[in-house]
Design an enzyme around this catalytic site. Structure first.
Site, PDB file in Angstrom:
ATOM      1  N   ALA A  34       0.830  -1.213   0.000  1.00 57.20           N
ATOM      2  CA  ALA A  34       0.000   0.000   0.000  1.00 57.20           C
ATOM      3  C   ALA A  34       0.862   1.260   0.000  1.00 57.20           C
ATOM      4  O   ALA A  34       0.348   2.357  -0.148  1.00 57.20           O
ATOM      5  CB  ALA A  34      -0.912   0.001   1.217  1.00 57.20           C
ATOM      6  N   ILE A 138     -13.324 -13.526  -3.864  1.00 54.97           N
ATOM      7  CA  ILE A 138     -13.002 -13.470  -5.303  1.00 54.97           C
ATOM      8  C   ILE A 138     -12.987 -12.010  -5.755  1.00 54.97           C
ATOM      9  O   ILE A 138     -13.972 -11.297  -5.546  1.00 54.97           O
ATOM     10  CB  ILE A 138     -14.064 -14.228  -6.145  1.00 54.97           C
ATOM     11  CG1 ILE A 138     -14.271 -15.647  -5.628  1.00 54.97           C
ATOM     12  CG2 ILE A 138     -13.665 -14.230  -7.606  1.00 54.97           C
ATOM     13  CD1 ILE A 138     -15.400 -16.388  -6.332  1.00 54.97           C
ATOM     14  N   LYS A 207     -26.337  -9.632  -4.893  1.00 48.82           N
ATOM     15  CA  LYS A 207     -25.022  -9.682  -5.559  1.00 48.82           C
ATOM     16  C   LYS A 207     -25.179  -9.607  -7.077  1.00 48.82           C
ATOM     17  O   LYS A 207     -24.385  -8.958  -7.763  1.00 48.82           O
ATOM     18  CB  LYS A 207     -24.296 -10.971  -5.163  1.00 48.82           C
ATOM     19  CG  LYS A 207     -23.931 -11.012  -3.688  1.00 48.82           C
ATOM     20  CD  LYS A 207     -23.589 -12.419  -3.258  1.00 48.82           C
ATOM     21  CE  LYS A 207     -23.152 -12.490  -1.808  1.00 48.82           C
ATOM     22  NZ  LYS A 207     -23.103 -13.864  -1.290  1.00 48.82           N
TER      23      LYS A 207
HETATM   24  N1  HSE Z   1     -24.194 -15.308   3.330  1.00 54.69           N
HETATM   25  C1  HSE Z   1     -23.340 -15.069   2.231  1.00 54.69           C
HETATM   26  C2  HSE Z   1     -23.139 -16.375   1.481  1.00 54.69           C
HETATM   27  C3  HSE Z   1     -22.016 -14.539   2.707  1.00 54.69           C
HETATM   28  O1  HSE Z   1     -23.447 -17.426   2.025  1.00 54.69           O
HETATM   29  O2  HSE Z   1     -22.693 -16.326   0.331  1.00 54.69           O
HETATM   30  C4  HSE Z   1     -21.111 -14.118   1.585  1.00 54.69           C
HETATM   31  O3  HSE Z   1     -21.624 -13.033   0.893  1.00 54.69           O
END
Ligand code: HSE
Ligand code: NAP
Length: 439
Positions: A34, A138, A207
């Site tokens: 860093a 990742i 996500k």
């Molecule tokens: N609860 C989430 C999972 C944690 O099981 O993927 C990771 O984002």
């Protein structure tokens, strides 16, 4: 060496205590990479007395995480509390408004409020980073927004929830019961504070919405993700799938949809989280345990596969600290890879014209004529059946499981067949529909 980057940690659970451990363990290496030390200046959580397996005595304890937003010595606030609104969102807004960069692992908050926070961060000239929010350890956000930045990405899909993948693959390997395996995932720190977010597909949908925004340069539409989870998947489905040469995985898919071929429809954003049948020889079939995998298809790079630990303290802490290293180096970046005003607003696509094969499973009364009613509905809706399986016989007057696999055809036809069957006494409970991924 330059002045340290002073950070405040809000939340000291699985992720927060992992970040403390990582920063302490790799302090020298991080400082060299860093080009300045990263220093924990303050910590906060709900319960000061809780044993977290790390020594917090060297750090200033704040009873209220929001205090870190206004303390002048803090450069970056790191939020690992969770929840789309509440204290996490208050902290985000306050920190950014006070000119502090903000790092979070909180996909729920980013999926719901990411555009607002990104615009606020741009206006304040600070960084907003959330690598840990998608696919744990990742570096898929960095991979898409930097490594793949030159590409028009047409599709992004994969296994985005470690808890569901752990449950499905463990049930498949051991025949253990759903609730029992979910309890393991909670003990291992994979699950959300409320695990219904995991098993109902909501966490994967958070996500997916974030990934789609970054991959396609579109405004986030979490509200438009078609979402179903794994609670309807029975042990019988897992063994049936295996007998047919498949495993079951919860898959999130997002793509820019151009409508039916020659239909001349507007471009739309297709986003879906659903359990799928994956052929045993497909790369996603061997993704086991809490591992995640993300596939991105770009017009020049071809197909990229990112794979690694999707949940848990170490991998998630690794992603959080990677964001901190970027900030320490002065690399702010744009939260969604381009200024938020540049993101295109796309409406959700109509998925009816999508083609594919599907696995349909019904729980039906054990009486004559039921199979004929199901096949008649398929015929009337134009669904062509490839195979039809009835699993054993139940108790007299009981229920039996009937599964069928369709030939390739439009999803709208399957929906129409299910509409015909809805409410009939042939189908005792809502059927399970899983798309079959091509090899
Ligand atoms: N609860 C989430 C999972 C944690 O099981 O993927 C990771 O984002
Ligand atoms: P966790 O173990 O439940 O930890 C949450 C922490 O927040 C705890 O330390 C808790 O304090 C603190 N907290 C909760 N409410 C608070 C409040 N009102 N004020 C102050 N502190 C409060 O959760 P986690 O698994 O670490 O997850 C944290 C975030 O990371 C979530 O957004 C989650 O979605 C995300 N995430 C988790 C993983 C994972 O694998 N676990 C992976 C990627 C992203 P106490 O400890 O005192 O109760």
């Amino acid at each position: 060496m330059a002045e340290p980057l002073n950070i405040a940690l809000a939340g000291l659970g699985t992720v927060g205590s992992g970040v403390v451990r990582l920063i302490e363990t790799n302090a020298d290496l991080i400082a060299r990479r860093a080009r300045r030390p990263i220093r924990i200046a303050a910590v906060s959580a709900r319960d000061r007395g809780k044993d977290r397996g790390v020594d917090l005595s060297p750090y200033l304890w704040l009873d209220d995480p929001a205090e870190s937003a206004t303390r002048p010595e803090i450069d970056v606030v790191v939020e690992m509390v969770g929840g789309s609104d509440g204290p996490a969102l208050t902290l985000a807004r306050k920190s950014i408004a006070s000119g502090k960069s903000f790092v979070t692992a909180n996909k729920a908050m980013i999926a719901h409020h990411g555009l607002e926070l990104a615009a606020a961060a741009e206006a304040a000239g600070v960084a907003l980073k959330f690598e840990a929010a998608v696919a744990g350890g990742i570096p898929v956000i960095k991979g898409l927004s930097e490594g793949a930045a030159a590409n028009a990405i047409k599709r992004v899909y994969g296994i985005l929830n470690g808890t569901c993948n752990y449950i499905l693959s463990t049930m498949e390997d051991t025949g253990r019961d759903f609730a029992d395996v979910l309890a393991d995932a909670q003990r291992l720190g994979y699950a959300e504070a409320d695990p219904t977010f995991d098993v109902e597909g909501i966490d994967a949908a958070h996500k997916l919405a974030i990934l789609a925004g970054i991959a396609f340069g579109t405004r986030l539409r979490f509200d438009a993700v078609e979402t179903s989870g794994i609670t309807g998947v029975l042990a019988a489905d897992i063994s049936q799938a295996r007998a047919l040469g498949y495993v079951i995985r919860l898959i999130g898919t997002a793509e820019i949809d151009h409508g039916p071929v020659g239909g001349g429809e507007e471009r739309g954003l297709f986003q879906r989280v659903r359990p799928h049948l994956v052929p045993c020889d497909h790369p996603l079939a061997s993704v086991d345990g809490a591992t995640n995998a993300v596939v991105a298809e770009g017009n020049f790079m071809g197909r990229l596969l990112f794979q690694g630990a999707g949940a848990g303290d170490g991998p998630t802490a690794s992603a959080v600290v990677a964001d901190l290293i970027d900030i320490a180096r002065g690399e702010k970046g744009a939260a969604f890879s381009m200024p938020s005003a540049e993101l295109e607003a796309l409406e959700p696509a109509n998925s009816g014209h999508r083609m594919g094969r599907a696995y349909l499973r019904f729980i039906v009364p054990d009486r004559p004529g039921v199979l004929a009613e199901i096949t008649a509905a398929m015929r009337d809706a134009g669904v062509s059946i490839e195979s039809f399986i009835q699993k054993g016989r139940g108790e007299a007057g009981g229920e039996v499981i009937v599964a069928l696999v369709t030939h390739e055809g439009p999803e709208a036809a399957v929906s129409e067949a299910l509409r015909i069957l809805e409410g009939t006494d042939s189908v005792a409970r809502p059927p399970l529909v899983m798309q079959i991924i091509g090899a």
